[in-house]
Design a protein around this motif. Structure first.
Motif, PDB file in Angstrom:
ATOM      1  N   PHE A  26      51.353  38.473 102.919  1.00 20.23           N
ATOM      2  CA  PHE A  26      52.568  39.251 102.665  1.00 20.23           C
ATOM      3  C   PHE A  26      52.863  40.172 103.851  1.00 20.23           C
ATOM      4  CE2 PHE A  26      54.680  43.055 100.943  1.00 20.23           C
ATOM      5  CZ  PHE A  26      55.856  42.462 100.523  1.00 20.23           C
ATOM      6  N   GLY A  27      51.830  40.792 104.415  1.00 22.46           N
ATOM      7  CA  GLY A  27      52.019  41.604 105.614  1.00 22.46           C
ATOM      8  C   GLY A  27      52.505  40.766 106.784  1.00 22.46           C
ATOM      9  N   PHE A  28      51.979  39.554 106.898  1.00 28.30           N
ATOM     10  CA  PHE A  28      52.430  38.635 107.946  1.00 28.30           C
ATOM     11  C   PHE A  28      53.896  38.278 107.749  1.00 28.30           C
ATOM     12  CE2 PHE A  28      52.794  34.530 110.057  1.00 28.30           C
ATOM     13  CZ  PHE A  28      52.187  34.806 111.272  1.00 28.30           C
ATOM     14  N   PHE A  29      54.290  38.044 106.494  1.00 30.71           N
ATOM     15  CA  PHE A  29      55.695  37.763 106.189  1.00 30.71           C
ATOM     16  C   PHE A  29      56.578  38.958 106.533  1.00 30.71           C
ATOM     17  CE2 PHE A  29      59.130  38.370 103.099  1.00 30.71           C
ATOM     18  CZ  PHE A  29      59.942  37.314 103.464  1.00 30.71           C
ATOM     19  N   LEU A  30      56.110  40.168 106.221  1.00 26.68           N
ATOM     20  CA  LEU A  30      56.892  41.363 106.558  1.00 26.68           C
ATOM     21  C   LEU A  30      57.116  41.481 108.059  1.00 26.68           C
ATOM     22  CD1 LEU A  30      55.519  44.172 104.217  1.00 26.68           C
ATOM     23  CD2 LEU A  30      57.748  43.083 104.160  1.00 26.68           C
ATOM     24  N   SER A  31      56.113  41.127 108.842  1.00 23.14           N
ATOM     25  CA  SER A  31      56.290  41.202 110.294  1.00 23.14           C
ATOM     26  C   SER A  31      57.313  40.175 110.769  1.00 23.14           C
ATOM     27  CB  SER A  31      54.959  40.996 111.005  1.00 23.14           C
ATOM     28  OG  SER A  31      54.549  39.656 110.903  1.00 23.14           O
ATOM     29  N   ALA A  33      59.783  38.919 108.977  1.00 23.40           N
ATOM     30  CA  ALA A  33      61.098  39.364 108.512  1.00 23.40           C
ATOM     31  C   ALA A  33      61.605  40.528 109.348  1.00 23.40           C
ATOM     32  CB  ALA A  33      61.019  39.761 107.039  1.00 23.40           C
ATOM     33  N   THR A  34      60.722  41.453 109.679  1.00 19.87           N
ATOM     34  CA  THR A  34      61.122  42.609 110.476  1.00 19.87           C
ATOM     35  C   THR A  34      61.559  42.189 111.869  1.00 19.87           C
ATOM     36  OG1 THR A  34      59.576  44.001 109.270  1.00 19.87           O
ATOM     37  CG2 THR A  34      60.358  44.834 111.357  1.00 19.87           C
ATOM     38  N   SER A  35      60.761  41.347 112.497  1.00 21.45           N
ATOM     39  CA  SER A  35      61.104  40.954 113.866  1.00 21.45           C
ATOM     40  C   SER A  35      62.306  40.021 113.907  1.00 21.45           C
ATOM     41  CB  SER A  35      59.905  40.302 114.542  1.00 21.45           C
ATOM     42  OG  SER A  35      59.579  39.094 113.903  1.00 21.45           O
ATOM     43  N   THR A  36      62.594  39.326 112.835  1.00 18.71           N
ATOM     44  CA  THR A  36      63.731  38.409 112.832  1.00 18.71           C
ATOM     45  C   THR A  36      65.027  39.111 112.452  1.00 18.71           C
ATOM     46  OG1 THR A  36      62.267  36.612 112.218  1.00 18.71           O
ATOM     47  CG2 THR A  36      64.611  36.262 111.875  1.00 18.71           C
ATOM     48  N   GLY A  87      47.976  42.376 108.343  1.00 20.61           N
ATOM     49  CA  GLY A  87      48.864  41.220 108.395  1.00 20.61           C
ATOM     50  C   GLY A  87      50.125  41.513 109.183  1.00 20.61           C
ATOM     51  N   LEU A  88      50.668  42.707 109.009  1.00 21.40           N
ATOM     52  CA  LEU A  88      51.864  43.120 109.743  1.00 21.40           C
ATOM     53  C   LEU A  88      51.587  43.162 111.243  1.00 21.40           C
ATOM     54  CD1 LEU A  88      54.797  44.479 109.371  1.00 21.40           C
ATOM     55  CD2 LEU A  88      53.551  46.582 109.786  1.00 21.40           C
ATOM     56  N   LEU A  89      50.498  43.798 111.633  1.00 23.60           N
ATOM     57  CA  LEU A  89      50.175  43.897 113.053  1.00 23.60           C
ATOM     58  C   LEU A  89      49.832  42.534 113.653  1.00 23.60           C
ATOM     59  CD1 LEU A  89      48.107  47.195 113.083  1.00 23.60           C
ATOM     60  CD2 LEU A  89      50.453  46.840 113.825  1.00 23.60           C
ATOM     61  N   TYR A  90      49.130  41.711 112.897  1.00 23.69           N
ATOM     62  CA  TYR A  90      48.797  40.368 113.374  1.00 23.69           C
ATOM     63  C   TYR A  90      50.064  39.540 113.585  1.00 23.69           C
ATOM     64  CZ  TYR A  90      46.807  35.679 113.435  1.00 23.69           C
ATOM     65  OH  TYR A  90      46.477  34.401 113.769  1.00 23.69           O
ATOM     66  N   GLY A  91      50.996  39.640 112.650  1.00 24.48           N
ATOM     67  CA  GLY A  91      52.246  38.902 112.780  1.00 24.48           C
ATOM     68  C   GLY A  91      53.070  39.359 113.970  1.00 24.48           C
ATOM     69  N   LEU A  92      53.121  40.664 114.202  1.00 23.18           N
ATOM     70  CA  LEU A  92      53.855  41.169 115.363  1.00 23.18           C
ATOM     71  C   LEU A  92      53.180  40.741 116.663  1.00 23.18           C
ATOM     72  CD1 LEU A  92      54.818  44.743 114.141  1.00 23.18           C
ATOM     73  CD2 LEU A  92      56.315  42.765 114.403  1.00 23.18           C
ATOM     74  N   PHE A  93      51.864  40.701 116.651  1.00 24.41           N
ATOM     75  CA  PHE A  93      51.110  40.251 117.820  1.00 24.41           C
ATOM     76  C   PHE A  93      51.417  38.784 118.120  1.00 24.41           C
ATOM     77  CE2 PHE A  93      47.083  39.191 120.023  1.00 24.41           C
ATOM     78  CZ  PHE A  93      47.120  40.178 120.992  1.00 24.41           C
TER      79      PHE A  93
END
Length: 101
Positions: A26-31, A33-36, A87-93
């Motif tokens: 879910f954190g990965f999805f948030l990243s 969605a945020t970056s997109t 998950g958020l930080l990993y997705g942004l990375f």
């Protein structure tokens, strides 16, 4: 330990693993969605990055201020929020690597 106790412990461990995996994704999805969505316009990119960094740093401050050495009721909340943050930080990375290539 009896056979029944062993089965119950294995079932609890599977449930915890599934919950942790879901929250991390879910954190990965948030990243994503945020970056997109929010960074489509260039005006929002700096503000979005500042807000995300502020949220992460505020959570880190609260986590280290209230050290949970034993399993209290607030420990699970901080643990799950930390998984979403990871998950958020990993997705942004990962998104940064996609943009760099």
């Amino acid at each position: 330990m009896t056979n029944t106790q062993t089965r119950v412990i294995k079932q609890i461990n599977k449930t915890i693993l599934a919950t942790c995996s879901f929250i991390f994704l879910f954190g990965f999805f948030l990243s994503s969605a945020t970056s997109t969505i929010l960074i489509q316009t260039n005006e929002w990119s700096i503000l979005t990055a500042a807000i995300l960094i502020s949220i992460v740093e505020l959570f880190n401050y609260l986590k280290h201020k209230f050290q949970f050495n034993d399993r209290k009721s607030g420990y699970n909340c901080f643990f799950f929020i930390n998984l979403a943050k990871l998950g958020l930080l990993y997705g942004l990375f990962i998104d940064a690597f996609k943009l760099g290539s």
